[in-house]
Design an enzyme around this catalytic site. Structure first.
Site, short mmCIF file in Angstrom:
data_model
loop_
_atom_site.label_atom_id
_atom_site.label_comp_id
_atom_site.label_asym_id
_atom_site.label_seq_id
_atom_site.Cartn_x
_atom_site.Cartn_y
_atom_site.Cartn_z
N SER A 293 44.62 65.60 19.99
CA SER A 293 43.56 65.29 20.95
C SER A 293 43.44 63.79 21.20
O SER A 293 44.28 63.20 21.85
CB SER A 293 42.23 65.88 20.46
OG SER A 293 41.27 65.85 21.47
N ASP A 304 53.44 55.66 27.61
CA ASP A 304 53.71 55.65 29.05
C ASP A 304 53.63 54.25 29.64
O ASP A 304 54.37 53.91 30.56
CB ASP A 304 52.71 56.56 29.78
CG ASP A 304 53.08 58.03 29.66
OD1 ASP A 304 54.05 58.34 28.95
OD2 ASP A 304 52.39 58.87 30.28
N LYS A 318 47.22 69.26 21.66
CA LYS A 318 45.95 69.73 22.23
C LYS A 318 45.58 68.84 23.41
O LYS A 318 45.17 67.70 23.23
CB LYS A 318 44.83 69.71 21.21
CG LYS A 318 43.53 70.23 21.80
CD LYS A 318 42.38 70.13 20.83
CE LYS A 318 41.11 70.59 21.52
NZ LYS A 318 40.70 69.71 22.62
#
Length: 444
Positions: A293, A304, A318
């Protein structure tokens, strides 16, 4: 019961927002002439009239609610009384118990991860263990809250857990003394000229604490800090806001995370502000199957944005957001309302975050077996399906052997290496000048 504290942070592998229940929605249900609602009422009456024992209405209504929410996904649930209170106390990070993050997996209590420094970790419990018995009583197809309540208790008292560990032929017993669980969300230490910051959960002020840790490490290193390791292993998540705050510390601009729901009002985008507290120092983020999470939000954002190299093992996977909807002062529904996405538009739901460099935990003799059988979101019954089709080979890639890592536990012990993943991350940072891909993660 006050709901305000629930808005400030999240419990384990959840990102929770506080929403009010609306009477309009309830009225719409009341006015619906549905054959299915008729069946529900008919079954209720059959049970009341014909069941062998008298059944309390509260039991029947709660069972109907629990069954409805359980049919959706593993993270949507009804909370009242003690279960809601446990959510509050765990968010505050101070309770008595064993220090475990657990889920129900096909009717069994399964360990997602023990908290660092907890009685459970010190007793040797590991991610992926199944708890089959509590003080000799079988806990199968029973309520998870019941099992959690049984593991709580006064500090100093003990409980006997029967553990089934995949890879071992026979279950074994472990006696764990309960303690006061005062989680330290952020700890730090200096290893040579490399700063190591462990984030154990995403509770209040984690962003501020990490900011302070970076300043402290820089002072300890005499201004010669060469890199940072952010250790998110076995971090089951927490506050979405704190995950954003931590990511923002190291990013100059661009997206951090977005969440998208069925309704336009549920769509939100979080973006970075100017300023990098690490001033361009190379960063390694450590993750494993217990990183979930909020941990995946941070790892995904820094990966990224090419601000950090991600090392370790594939994360839990998740990628959903839960909203806490208050029904009254003593009850609430935790309902999945959105999915979240990394800056590149990647949903971590099911697949998780793939590390840039896969590093097994060679210093743990059970690590390989646990990695093969580690519980992840995709293993949970009724989990949300990723909207983007997943490559099965990608999901299984972290189970393949890597010829670079062949040292045995005994060989590592002789070299004084107790935590191979951390050792490898620190060594990599110390060789930054010889690793162009890592050097490129610095301030541009």
């Amino acid at each position: 019961m006050k709901f305000l504290p629930l808005l400030r942070a999240t419990l384990l592998v959840s990102a929770v927002a506080l929403l009010p229940a609306t009477t309009a929605g309830l009225a719409a249900v009341d006015g619906r002439s549905s054959a299915e609602f008729g069946k529900l009422l008919a079954i209720y009456q059959l049970v009341k009239d014909n069941y062998v024992d008298d059944v309390d209405d509260d039991k029947l209504f709660k069972g109907a609610i629990d069954g409805m929410l359980a049919s959706l996904d593993p993270h949507s649930t009804y909370l009242e009384g003690s279960s809601l209170q446990r959510l509050e106390t765990m968010i505050d990070g101070n309770y008595t118990g064993l220090g475990l993050s657990v889920v129900m997996d096909d009717g069994a209590v399964k360990v997602v991860s023990p908290f660092k420094g907890s009685p459970a970790e010190k007793a040797g419990l590991k991610a992926g263990d199944y708890i089959t018995h509590l003080d000799g009583v079988l806990y199968y197809e029973r309520d998870l809250d019941e099992a959690v309540s049984k593991m709580r208790g006064p500090p100093g008292t003990s409980i006997r857990l029967t553990i089934y560990r995949p890879g071992r032929d026979e279950p074994f017993d472990v006696t764990v003394a309960r303690g006061v669980i005062e989680l330290e969300p952020v700890t730090s230490e200096l290893k040579g000229n490399i700063g190591v910051i462990s984030i154990n959960e995403f509770s209040r002020d984690v962003g501020k604490d990490v900011n302070s840790a970076v300043s402290s490490l820089r002072q300890q290193a005499g201004g010669k800090l060469a890199g940072l390791v952010l250790d998110l292993r076995s971090n089951p998540g927490g506050s979405l806001d704190e995950a954003v705050a931590l990511s923002d510390l190291f990013l100059e601009k661009g997206d951090i995370v977005s969440q998208r729901g069925r309704l336009a009002a549920d769509n939100m985008y979080y973006r970075a502000h100017s300023g990098d507290v690490a001033k361009g120092l190379p960063i390694v983020v450590l993750i494993d199957a217990g990183s979930a999470s909020a941990s995946e939000i941070v790892a995904g954002a820094l990966q990224d944005q090419k601000r950090a190299v991600i090392m370790g093992e594939r994360s839990f996977g998740k990628g959903s957001v839960q909203s806490l909807i208050g029904l009254d002062r003593t009850s609430a529904v935790k309902l999945t309302t959105a999915r979240y996405y990394t800056p590149s538009g990647h949903s971590v739901q099911e697949g998780g975050i793939e590390p840039d460099i896969k590093v097994p935990q060679l210093s743990d003799p059970d690590a390989r077996t646990r990695a093969e059988r580690a519980i992840r979101e995709s293993d949970l019954r009724g989990h949300l399906i990723n909207e983007v089709s997943l490559d099965d080979k990608q999901l299984e890639a972290d189970k393949q052997d890597d010829p670079r890592f062949a040292m045995s536990v005994e060989e590592l012990k002789k070299q004084g290496i107790e935590d191979f993943q951390l050792h490898y991350a620190v060594q990599t940072l110390q060789r930054t000048a010889a690793v162009p891909a890592l050097a490129a993660t610095g301030k541009r």
